[in-house]
Design a protein around this motif. Structure first.
Motif, PDB file in Angstrom:
ATOM      1  N   ILE A   7      53.206  48.689  65.316  1.00 43.12           N
ATOM      2  CA  ILE A   7      53.471  48.530  63.894  1.00 43.12           C
ATOM      3  C   ILE A   7      53.632  47.042  63.597  1.00 43.12           C
ATOM      4  O   ILE A   7      54.377  46.348  64.291  1.00 43.12           O
ATOM      5  CB  ILE A   7      54.769  49.270  63.486  1.00 43.12           C
ATOM      6  N   VAL A   8      52.942  46.558  62.568  1.00 43.60           N
ATOM      7  CA  VAL A   8      53.035  45.142  62.204  1.00 43.60           C
ATOM      8  C   VAL A   8      54.443  44.859  61.690  1.00 43.60           C
ATOM      9  O   VAL A   8      54.923  45.493  60.753  1.00 43.60           O
ATOM     10  CB  VAL A   8      51.984  44.762  61.141  1.00 43.60           C
ATOM     11  N   LYS A   9      55.097  43.904  62.329  1.00 44.19           N
ATOM     12  CA  LYS A   9      56.461  43.512  61.947  1.00 44.19           C
ATOM     13  C   LYS A   9      56.465  42.208  61.154  1.00 44.19           C
ATOM     14  O   LYS A   9      57.223  42.047  60.210  1.00 44.19           O
ATOM     15  CB  LYS A   9      57.315  43.351  63.205  1.00 44.19           C
ATOM     16  N   VAL A  10      55.620  41.255  61.570  1.00 44.41           N
ATOM     17  CA  VAL A  10      55.547  39.937  60.925  1.00 44.41           C
ATOM     18  C   VAL A  10      54.082  39.582  60.725  1.00 44.41           C
ATOM     19  O   VAL A  10      53.275  39.763  61.638  1.00 44.41           O
ATOM     20  CB  VAL A  10      56.227  38.848  61.793  1.00 44.41           C
ATOM     21  N   ILE A  39      55.876  41.814  70.002  1.00 46.69           N
ATOM     22  CA  ILE A  39      54.875  41.027  70.726  1.00 46.69           C
ATOM     23  C   ILE A  39      54.116  40.140  69.747  1.00 46.69           C
ATOM     24  O   ILE A  39      53.588  40.628  68.744  1.00 46.69           O
ATOM     25  CB  ILE A  39      53.902  41.957  71.473  1.00 46.69           C
ATOM     26  N   LEU A  40      54.056  38.833  70.068  1.00 50.77           N
ATOM     27  CA  LEU A  40      53.368  37.847  69.245  1.00 50.77           C
ATOM     28  C   LEU A  40      51.907  37.729  69.658  1.00 50.77           C
ATOM     29  O   LEU A  40      51.606  37.548  70.840  1.00 50.77           O
ATOM     30  CB  LEU A  40      54.049  36.482  69.390  1.00 50.77           C
ATOM     31  N   PHE A  41      50.999  37.818  68.686  1.00 44.05           N
ATOM     32  CA  PHE A  41      49.567  37.660  68.905  1.00 44.05           C
ATOM     33  C   PHE A  41      49.058  36.527  68.030  1.00 44.05           C
ATOM     34  O   PHE A  41      49.701  36.159  67.044  1.00 44.05           O
ATOM     35  CB  PHE A  41      48.814  38.945  68.530  1.00 44.05           C
ATOM     36  N   GLN A  42      47.875  36.008  68.387  1.00 36.70           N
ATOM     37  CA  GLN A  42      47.248  35.013  67.527  1.00 36.70           C
ATOM     38  C   GLN A  42      45.779  35.328  67.302  1.00 36.70           C
ATOM     39  O   GLN A  42      45.095  35.839  68.176  1.00 36.70           O
ATOM     40  CB  GLN A  42      47.414  33.603  68.090  1.00 36.70           C
ATOM     41  N   LEU A  43      45.344  35.041  66.083  1.00 35.34           N
ATOM     42  CA  LEU A  43      43.945  35.103  65.691  1.00 35.34           C
ATOM     43  C   LEU A  43      43.492  33.663  65.505  1.00 35.34           C
ATOM     44  O   LEU A  43      44.256  32.837  64.992  1.00 35.34           O
ATOM     45  CB  LEU A  43      43.798  35.848  64.363  1.00 35.34           C
ATOM     46  N   VAL A  56      52.517  44.282  56.561  1.00 34.37           N
ATOM     47  CA  VAL A  56      53.703  44.606  57.344  1.00 34.37           C
ATOM     48  C   VAL A  56      53.934  46.107  57.244  1.00 34.37           C
ATOM     49  O   VAL A  56      53.738  46.707  56.190  1.00 34.37           O
ATOM     50  CB  VAL A  56      54.924  43.802  56.825  1.00 34.37           C
ATOM     51  N   ASN A  57      54.291  46.727  58.347  1.00 34.34           N
ATOM     52  CA  ASN A  57      54.547  48.168  58.507  1.00 34.34           C
ATOM     53  C   ASN A  57      53.279  48.996  58.689  1.00 34.34           C
ATOM     54  O   ASN A  57      53.379  50.212  58.851  1.00 34.34           O
ATOM     55  CB  ASN A  57      55.395  48.749  57.374  1.00 34.34           C
ATOM     56  N   ASP A  58      52.095  48.383  58.675  1.00 33.22           N
ATOM     57  CA  ASP A  58      50.872  49.117  58.991  1.00 33.22           C
ATOM     58  C   ASP A  58      50.803  49.380  60.497  1.00 33.22           C
ATOM     59  O   ASP A  58      51.201  48.533  61.295  1.00 33.22           O
ATOM     60  CB  ASP A  58      49.624  48.324  58.593  1.00 33.22           C
ATOM     61  N   ALA A  59      50.289  50.537  60.861  1.00 31.58           N
ATOM     62  CA  ALA A  59      50.009  50.842  62.269  1.00 31.58           C
ATOM     63  C   ALA A  59      48.648  50.237  62.600  1.00 31.58           C
ATOM     64  O   ALA A  59      47.698  50.397  61.834  1.00 31.58           O
ATOM     65  CB  ALA A  59      49.998  52.347  62.499  1.00 31.58           C
ATOM     66  N   VAL A  60      48.577  49.524  63.725  1.00 29.35           N
ATOM     67  CA  VAL A  60      47.337  48.841  64.096  1.00 29.35           C
ATOM     68  C   VAL A  60      47.007  49.048  65.567  1.00 29.35           C
ATOM     69  O   VAL A  60      47.878  49.359  66.383  1.00 29.35           O
ATOM     70  CB  VAL A  60      47.419  47.320  63.814  1.00 29.35           C
TER      71      VAL A  60
END
Length: 124
Positions: A7-10, A39-43, A56-60
């Motif tokens: 779930i997107v938190k930030v 968990i922090l990711f980068q694009l 934020v709050n979307d399931a991905v």
């Protein structure tokens, strides 16, 4: 290549690091284990746009590569850094938070061990 769902938190804005390099960071919460992990990711580059239609709050579902690099600071100390570079980012089909059926339950043995030991502290 690795993948994870959460779930997107930030959701951060795109940063222009140099004239030729931009990145965008986001954090997902992985609730699949006994303790949720943020968990922090980068694009990077053109992939920063993948986050535009995600909130934020979307399931991905995130597909990423683990990257590591070495850097020597001005004092001559060698440091190592890791990054999770996303190359695919998709909303989960179901949308929203994972349901209890999506999350693997703890085994009865592990739950009983916690009760027997009275250990209610986090393991870190």
């Amino acid at each position: 290549m690795f993948s994870i769902s959460g779930i997107v938190k930030v959701k951060k804005d795109t940063e222009q690091i140099t004239e030729k390099f931009k990145k965008r960071e986001f954090v997902i919460t992985d609730g699949s284990g006994n303790y949720p992990q943020d968990i922090l990711f980068q694009l990077t580059q053109e992939r920063t746009d993948l986050m535009d239609n995600i909130n934020v709050n979307d399931a991905v579902n995130v597909t990423f590569n683990l990257r590591g690099r070495e850097w020597t600071n001005p004092q001559g100390e060698v440091k190592y850094f890791n990054s999770l570079d996303v190359w695919r980012l998709e909303k989960s089909q179901g949308g929203g938070a994972p349901t209890p059926a999506d999350i693997a339950p703890a085994s009865a043995d592990s739950a009983q061990t916690l009760v027997d030991e009275g250990d209610d502290d986090l393991p870190f």
